[in-house]
Design a protein around this motif. Sequence first.
Motif, PDB file in Angstrom:
ATOM      1  N   UNK A  87       0.811  -1.203   0.000  1.00 41.89           N
ATOM      2  CA  UNK A  87       0.000   0.000   0.000  1.00 41.89           C
ATOM      3  C   UNK A  87       0.845   1.253   0.000  1.00 41.89           C
ATOM      4  N   UNK A  88       0.181   2.401  -0.162  1.00 47.95           N
ATOM      5  CA  UNK A  88       0.890   3.660  -0.170  1.00 47.95           C
ATOM      6  C   UNK A  88       0.009   4.776  -0.662  1.00 47.95           C
ATOM      7  N   UNK A 130       0.586  -2.211  -6.576  1.00 52.99           N
ATOM      8  CA  UNK A 130       0.443  -3.657  -6.532  1.00 52.99           C
ATOM      9  C   UNK A 130       0.551  -4.127  -5.097  1.00 52.99           C
ATOM     10  N   UNK A 131      -0.496  -4.747  -4.621  1.00 47.78           N
ATOM     11  CA  UNK A 131      -0.513  -5.310  -3.282  1.00 47.78           C
ATOM     12  C   UNK A 131      -0.104  -6.773  -3.327  1.00 47.78           C
ATOM     13  N   UNK A 183      -9.594   4.660  -1.950  1.00 50.69           N
ATOM     14  CA  UNK A 183      -8.890   4.855  -0.691  1.00 50.69           C
ATOM     15  C   UNK A 183      -9.521   4.022   0.421  1.00 50.69           C
ATOM     16  N   UNK A 184      -8.705   3.185   1.052  1.00 53.82           N
ATOM     17  CA  UNK A 184      -9.197   2.277   2.088  1.00 53.82           C
ATOM     18  C   UNK A 184      -8.020   1.477   2.635  1.00 53.82           C
ATOM     19  N   UNK A 185      -8.282   0.748   3.707  1.00 53.35           N
ATOM     20  CA  UNK A 185      -7.349  -0.278   4.153  1.00 53.35           C
ATOM     21  C   UNK A 185      -7.728  -1.569   3.434  1.00 53.35           C
ATOM     22  N   UNK A 186      -6.744  -2.187   2.822  1.00 50.69           N
ATOM     23  CA  UNK A 186      -6.973  -3.396   2.054  1.00 50.69           C
ATOM     24  C   UNK A 186      -6.494  -4.608   2.855  1.00 50.69           C
ATOM     25  N   UNK A 187      -7.361  -5.619   2.925  1.00 45.20           N
ATOM     26  CA  UNK A 187      -7.091  -6.828   3.686  1.00 45.20           C
ATOM     27  C   UNK A 187      -7.118  -8.043   2.766  1.00 45.20           C
ATOM     28  N   UNK A 235      -4.029   5.038  -0.254  1.00 48.74           N
ATOM     29  CA  UNK A 235      -4.590   6.379  -0.301  1.00 48.74           C
ATOM     30  C   UNK A 235      -4.399   6.943  -1.697  1.00 48.74           C
ATOM     31  N   UNK A 236      -5.497   7.351  -2.316  1.00 51.55           N
ATOM     32  CA  UNK A 236      -5.462   7.900  -3.664  1.00 51.55           C
ATOM     33  C   UNK A 236      -5.872   9.362  -3.588  1.00 51.55           C
ATOM     34  N   UNK A 237      -4.969  10.228  -3.992  1.00 53.13           N
ATOM     35  CA  UNK A 237      -5.242  11.662  -3.942  1.00 53.13           C
ATOM     36  C   UNK A 237      -5.800  12.144  -5.279  1.00 53.13           C
TER      37      UNK A 237
END
Length: 126
Positions: free
Chosen positions: A8-9, A18-19, A90-94, A123-125
């Motif tokens: 993430x980033x 890429x996660x 934008x989110x926390x990815x699990x 996080x997508x700005x």
Amino acid sequence: VQLQASGGGLVQAGGSLRLSCVPSGRTFSGYGVGWFRQAPGKERQFVAAIAWRDARTYYGDPVKGRFRITRDPATSTVHLQMNSLEPEDTAVYFCADDIKYGDSYSVTRTASYGDWGQGTQVTVSS
């Protein structure tokens, strides 16, 4: 924590990330691996899943055509390639595994999975 999610980033809209999801101290278990995401104040949402045996894939409607889930048996890793990212991503990815049933309904439900990773922030700005 038996699954490690990473990659993430912070990225601008239109960018890519890429996660990766790797099991810790074991191999992936169950039918396959799923990715979910959770934004502040919202429920956890299905993103994508992949069957470990035959690589069958499933996608949530918001990410179809932009995200791609793959698996690498050699390294026991599942990747989530995210392209054309939008602020709404934008989110926390699990990542999660230990799912018994491999049907298109079960893979989208959080209750179907037995083990979860700790999550990675995307996080997508705009």
